[in-house]
Enzyme design. Structure first.
Site, PDB file in Angstrom:
ATOM      1  N   ASP A  17       0.822  -1.209   0.000  1.00 26.59           N
ATOM      2  CA  ASP A  17       0.000   0.000   0.000  1.00 26.59           C
ATOM      3  C   ASP A  17       0.859   1.263   0.000  1.00 26.59           C
ATOM      4  O   ASP A  17       1.986   1.252   0.481  1.00 26.59           O
ATOM      5  CB  ASP A  17      -0.917  -0.026   1.237  1.00 26.59           C
ATOM      6  CG  ASP A  17      -2.067   0.958   1.117  1.00 26.59           C
ATOM      7  OD1 ASP A  17      -2.412   1.356  -0.018  1.00 26.59           O
ATOM      8  OD2 ASP A  17      -2.630   1.340   2.161  1.00 26.59           O
ATOM      9  N   ARG A  30      -0.594   9.493  -9.881  1.00 24.11           N
ATOM     10  CA  ARG A  30      -0.633   8.261  -9.071  1.00 24.11           C
ATOM     11  C   ARG A  30       0.007   7.085  -9.789  1.00 24.11           C
ATOM     12  O   ARG A  30       0.651   6.236  -9.163  1.00 24.11           O
ATOM     13  CB  ARG A  30      -2.082   7.927  -8.697  1.00 24.11           C
ATOM     14  CG  ARG A  30      -2.695   8.891  -7.691  1.00 24.11           C
ATOM     15  CD  ARG A  30      -4.162   8.554  -7.420  1.00 24.11           C
ATOM     16  NE  ARG A  30      -4.319   7.191  -6.929  1.00 24.11           N
ATOM     17  CZ  ARG A  30      -4.226   6.858  -5.631  1.00 24.11           C
ATOM     18  NH1 ARG A  30      -4.011   7.767  -4.720  1.00 24.11           N
ATOM     19  NH2 ARG A  30      -4.377   5.609  -5.267  1.00 24.11           N
ATOM     20  N   ASN A  65     -10.843  -2.436  -5.723  1.00 20.20           N
ATOM     21  CA  ASN A  65     -10.054  -1.502  -6.532  1.00 20.20           C
ATOM     22  C   ASN A  65     -10.649  -1.291  -7.932  1.00 20.20           C
ATOM     23  O   ASN A  65     -10.335  -0.309  -8.600  1.00 20.20           O
ATOM     24  CB  ASN A  65      -8.596  -1.962  -6.661  1.00 20.20           C
ATOM     25  CG  ASN A  65      -7.786  -1.845  -5.381  1.00 20.20           C
ATOM     26  OD1 ASN A  65      -6.852  -2.621  -5.156  1.00 20.20           O
ATOM     27  ND2 ASN A  65      -8.114  -0.886  -4.519  1.00 20.20           N
TER      28      ASN A  65
HETATM   29  C1  IPE Z   1      -5.481  -2.679  -0.372  1.00 25.42           C
HETATM   30  O1  IPE Z   1      -5.160  -1.346  -0.462  1.00 25.42           O
HETATM   31  C2  IPE Z   1      -5.415  -3.311  -1.729  1.00 25.42           C
HETATM   32  C3  IPE Z   1      -4.085  -3.483  -2.282  1.00 25.42           C
HETATM   33  C4  IPE Z   1      -2.958  -3.172  -1.698  1.00 25.42           C
HETATM   34  C5  IPE Z   1      -4.060  -4.066  -3.582  1.00 25.42           C
HETATM   35  P1  IPE Z   1      -6.263  -0.218  -0.641  1.00 25.42           P
HETATM   36  O2  IPE Z   1      -5.515   1.059  -0.768  1.00 25.42           O
HETATM   37  O3  IPE Z   1      -7.188  -0.560  -1.734  1.00 25.42           O
HETATM   38  O4  IPE Z   1      -7.043  -0.297   0.733  1.00 25.42           O
HETATM   39  P2  IPE Z   1      -7.838   0.820   1.533  1.00 25.42           P
HETATM   40  O5  IPE Z   1      -8.814   1.440   0.574  1.00 25.42           O
HETATM   41  O6  IPE Z   1      -6.839   1.829   1.998  1.00 25.42           O
HETATM   42  O7  IPE Z   1      -8.462   0.106   2.672  1.00 25.42           O
HETATM   43  C1  IPE Z   2      -1.522   0.252  -3.442  1.00 25.01           C
HETATM   44  O1  IPE Z   2      -1.326   1.617  -3.445  1.00 25.01           O
HETATM   45  C2  IPE Z   2      -1.754  -0.297  -4.839  1.00 25.01           C
HETATM   46  C3  IPE Z   2      -3.139  -0.656  -5.111  1.00 25.01           C
HETATM   47  C4  IPE Z   2      -4.131  -0.622  -4.273  1.00 25.01           C
HETATM   48  C5  IPE Z   2      -3.430  -1.103  -6.463  1.00 25.01           C
HETATM   49  P1  IPE Z   2      -2.536   2.638  -3.447  1.00 25.01           P
HETATM   50  O2  IPE Z   2      -2.879   2.958  -4.853  1.00 25.01           O
HETATM   51  O3  IPE Z   2      -3.640   2.149  -2.616  1.00 25.01           O
HETATM   52  O4  IPE Z   2      -1.866   3.908  -2.786  1.00 25.01           O
HETATM   53  P2  IPE Z   2      -2.524   4.883  -1.733  1.00 25.01           P
HETATM   54  O5  IPE Z   2      -2.967   4.040  -0.597  1.00 25.01           O
HETATM   55  O6  IPE Z   2      -3.647   5.585  -2.423  1.00 25.01           O
HETATM   56  O7  IPE Z   2      -1.403   5.782  -1.359  1.00 25.01           O
HETATM   57 MG    MG Z   3      -4.101   2.365  -0.660  1.00 19.63          MG
END
Ligand code: IPE
Ligand code: IPE
Ligand code: MG
Length: 248
Positions: A17, A30, A65
Site C-alpha cells: 500500500d 498516481r 479496486n
Molecule cells: C489494499 O489497499 C489493496 C491493495 C494493496 C491491492 P487499498 O488502498 O485498496 O485499501 P484501503 O482502501 O486503503 O483500505
Molecule cells: C496500493 O497503493 C496499490 C493498489 C491498491 C493497487 P494505493 O494505490 O492504494 O496507494 P494509496 O494508498 O492511495 O497511497
Molecule cells: Mg491504498
C-alpha cells in the site's frame, strides 16, 4: 519445496500500500507510484527467494479496486501486463511458481492470457511460490466457498452437519496452502482491507510506515527479525507453545 531457514517465515503475505500517496506527495500522477511499486515487487520477490521464503502472496489489486477511476484501473492493468512480460525470465530462471488468487476471469484478456501462460509455464517450479492476489477479496472468496457448499447440500451430496473448517477451506483459492505466517502492510495504514480474512486467523501482523514504492530488502529483513522474536501461541499458554516447538 525447500524448507525456510529458522526464523524466516514460510509464507509471507504483503499488502502493498501507499503507491498513490507516494506519487502525490512528489507532485507526480498516481500511476508513477504504481510504476515505482512494480520495482519494489521485483526487489521483494528476489529478496524473499534469496532469504528462503517458501511462499509469497502479494495483494496487487482488490475486488474493491475496480471502483477506482477508469484511467487508474487501466494503468494498473497495463503495468500488470508489463510485469508478466518483463519478469518472465526472472521467474523461470529462479524456479518460481507463479500463481494467482482472486477472480482473474475479470481481468482483461491482454493481461489474463499472458498471465495464465506464465502460470502454466512455471507450474512445476519448486523454488518459491509467488501468488498474486488479483481482483481478490477475502469476503468474496468466503462467499464463493460457502455457495459451493450450499450447492452440494442442495444436490444431496453433502450433509450440512459435515461442514467444518476444512470444508470451507477446501473452497478457498488457497485450498491446501499453508496459512500465512507473517502479514506485512506498508504505508502506515493499520487494517486488512479484505485481504486473506480466513487465512490470516493466526498470522503475525507487521505494519510499517514505509510506502510501498520505497520498500527495500532491509525493510523486509527488519520485518523478519521482528517476526523471529515473537512467540506464536495459537491459543495455548506460553509454556505449552514452547513445548510444541513454538519458539522462545
Ligand atoms: C489494499 O489497499 C489493496 C491493495 C494493496 C491491492 P487499498 O488502498 O485498496 O485499501 P484501503 O482502501 O486503503 O483500505
Ligand atoms: C496500493 O497503493 C496499490 C493498489 C491498491 C493497487 P494505493 O494505490 O492504494 O496507494 P494509496 O494508498 O492511495 O497511497
Ligand atoms: Mg491504498
Amino acid at each position: 519445496m525447500a524448507s525456510a531457514p529458522v526464523g524466516v517465515p514460510r509464507h509471507v503475505a504483503i499488502i502493498m500500500d501507499g503507491n498513490g500517496r507516494w506519487a502525490e506527495e512528489r507532485g507526480l500522477p498516481r500511476v508513477a507510484g504504481h510504476r515505482e511499486g512494480a520495482r519494489a515487487v521485483n526487489r521483494t520477490v528476489r529478496a524473499c527467494r534469496e532469504l528462503g521464503v517458501e511462499a509469497l502472496t502479494l495483494y496487487a489489486f482488490s475486488e474493491q479496486n475496480w471502483a477506482r477511476p477508469e484511467d487508474e484501473v487501466d494503468a494498473l492493468m497495463q503495468l500488470l501486463h508489463d510485469y508478466v512480460h518483463e519478469e518472465r525470465f526472472e521467474i523461470l530462471d529462479n524456479a518460481i511458481r507463479l500463481t494467482t488468487i482472486g477472480d482473474v476471469a475479470r481481468l482483461p484478456a491482454f493481461v489474463r492470457i499472458p498471465l495464465e501462460a506464465l502460470k502454466a509455464e512455471s507450474a512445476n517450479n519448486r523454488g518459491m511460490t509467488l501468488a498474486l492476489a488479483l481482483s481478490y477479496g477475502g469476503r468474496e472468496e468466503l462467499v464463493r466457498s460457502v455457495r459451493r457448499l450450499a450447492h452440494r447440500v442442495a444436490a444431496g451430496e453433502l450433509d450440512p452437519d459435515a461442514i467444518d473448517a476444512d470444508a470451507i477451506e477446501d473452497g478457498l483459492y488457497t485450498a491446501g496452502w499453508p496459512a500465512p505466517d507473517l502479514m506485512i502492510r506498508t504505508s502506515g495504514e493499520v487494517r486488512l482491507s479484505n485481504f486473506l480474512l480466513w487465512q490470516a486467523a493466526y498470522a503475525e501482523l507487521y505494519f510499517t510506515p514505509v510506502p510501498w514504492p520505497e520498500f527495500q530488502r532491509t525493510d523486509l529483513e527488519e520485518a523478519f527479525a521482528n517476526f523471529a522474536a515473537r512467540q506464536r501461541r495459537f491459543g495455548l499458554t506460553g509454556t505449552q507453545a514452547l513445548a510444541a516447538g513454538g519458539g522462545r
